[in-house]
Design an enzyme around this catalytic site. Structure first.
Site, PDB file in Angstrom:
ATOM      1  N   CYS A  38      -3.104  45.319 -47.399  1.00  0.00           N
ATOM      2  CA  CYS A  38      -2.834  45.940 -48.151  1.00  0.00           C
ATOM      3  C   CYS A  38      -1.201  46.430 -47.858  1.00  0.00           C
ATOM      4  CB  CYS A  38      -3.067  47.635 -48.025  1.00  0.00           C
ATOM      5  SG  CYS A  38      -2.712  48.464 -48.449  1.00  0.00           S
ATOM      6  N   CYS A  69       0.207  49.956 -48.014  1.00  0.00           N
ATOM      7  CA  CYS A  69      -0.048  50.258 -46.144  1.00  0.00           C
ATOM      8  C   CYS A  69       1.388  49.523 -44.949  1.00  0.00           C
ATOM      9  CB  CYS A  69      -1.429  49.856 -45.946  1.00  0.00           C
ATOM     10  SG  CYS A  69      -2.312  50.301 -47.639  1.00  0.00           S
ATOM     11  N   ASP A  70       1.806  48.557 -45.501  1.00  0.00           N
ATOM     12  CA  ASP A  70       2.207  47.971 -44.322  1.00  0.00           C
ATOM     13  C   ASP A  70       3.310  47.373 -44.285  1.00  0.00           C
ATOM     14  OD1 ASP A  70       0.037  48.487 -43.027  1.00  0.00           O
ATOM     15  OD2 ASP A  70      -1.042  46.660 -43.537  1.00  0.00           O
TER      16      ASP A  70
END
Ligand code: NAP
Length: 303
Positions: free
Chosen positions: A133, A136-137
């Protein structure tokens, strides 16, 4: 006597939540079971620009609105992972880690899960440089060199997102035939910090406490590419094993036509888990509505 729902919907992605809206509006007594949080694959999309009525919306915002709409209709969304099903009994049984539920009908909208590359180091470094992701990261790798593996729209969206903050983004793809859309491909080609590496597979991920490099194979020629993170975007695989007796194709997708009916009466498949040619938010929503329509027709036919 245990409660029997009109229908249990397995999965709270776009298909499952749309089925919940249509089912609730038709007066059905429903329960939605979701193993983690609502959304499915869509929560990984930072910008979606092909949902009618939205110029651009993040997957998270879109799904929050949808889940809110479902809750306002009085449908419960329970966070429980379905581990087993029994569709030979009537009512049908849906078993989770905590409970056993009964339903006259079941809508399988469990979607698909992120596919893995399957190379050494992938599992070891997951959460320590290997990510599924980018939105997300990605921020953890600001100013660093990273790679994205894959050649579809997810890989392209990830690369667009990462190129804003990473010093270099290498898109590693196993051929030079990309599934991602041409407009985004052209955009990425024009970015000074984006580099396409084609006809190449990642064979190993190396590092100490976190990812330091990937080993690659380009038509038999091996190389090592220093990167701090590997964003895996090689597609998805359906989460269909738990639905016993339901026919699937070789890829594990549940065989069901446009009416969403499976080989088992009273069991419907909707969204990415179903055999279909186009897996998009709009086609998932379509399936959710159609699955309820088929269910209502089947109920009417038995009365
Ligand atoms: P996808 O379209 O299935 O693409 C997967 C990519 O990974 C392909 O390039 C594939 O290569 C490659 N691949 C598969 N297995 C691999 C392996 N083991 N090793 C290396 N490469 C591998 O998956 P996706 O990009 O996640 O997209 C899924 C669906 O969601 C698509 O319909 C897509 O259009 C849609 N989506 C849409 C948007 C948007 O509209 N903004 C955003 C994200 C996703 P091959 O081509 O060689 O098989």
């Amino acid at each position: 006597m245990e409660k029997t729902y009109d229908a249990v919907i397995v999965g709270a992605g776009t298909a499952g939540l749309t089925a919940a809206i249509y089912g609730a509006r038709a007066g059905l007594d429903l329960l939605v079971l979701e193993k983690s949080y609502p959304g499915g694959q869509i929560i990984y999309a930072p910008h979606i620009e092909n949902i009618p009525g939205f110029r651009s919306v993040s997957g998270v915002d879109f799904i929050e609105g949808l889940a809110d709409q479902v809750k306002r209709l009085g449908v419960k969304i329970m966070t429980e992972q379905v581990t087993e099903t029994c569709f030979v009994l009537e009512p049908k049984r849906i078993i989770t880690k905590k409970n056993e539920y009964r339903a006259k009908s079941v809508i399988i909208a469990a979607g698909a899960e992120k596919r893995k590359i399957g190379c050494p180091g992938e599992e070891k470094f997951t959460g320590r440089g290997v990510s599924y992701c980018a939105s997300c990261d990605g921020a953890f790798y600001s100013g660093k060199d990273v790679c994205v593996v894959g050649g579809g729209n997810t890989a392209f969206d990830d690369a667009v997102y990462l190129a804003k903050t990473a010093s270099a983004v290498h898109i590693i793809h196993r051929s030079d035939n990309f599934r991602g859309n041409t407009k985004t491909y052209e955009f990425l080609k024009g970015q000074p910090n984006v580099n396409f590496i084609t006809h190449t597979t990642v064979t190993k991920i190396n590092g100490g406490s976190s990812v330091e490099s990937v080993e690659t194979d380009t038509k038999g020629k091996t190389d090592t590419l220093p990167v701090s993170a590997v964003f895996v975007a090689v597609g998805t695989a359906p989460a269909s094993e738990i639905f016993s007796g339901v026919s699937t194709d070789n890829g594990g997708y549940i065989i069901a036509g446009e009416d969403c009916r499976t080989n088992i009466p009273g069991v419907y498949a909707a969204g990415d888990i179903r055999t279909k040619s186009l897996r998009q938010v709009v086609t998932a929503a379509n399936d959710g509505a159609v699955a309820i329509s088929s269910l209502l027709s089947d109920i009417a036919a038995t009365h």
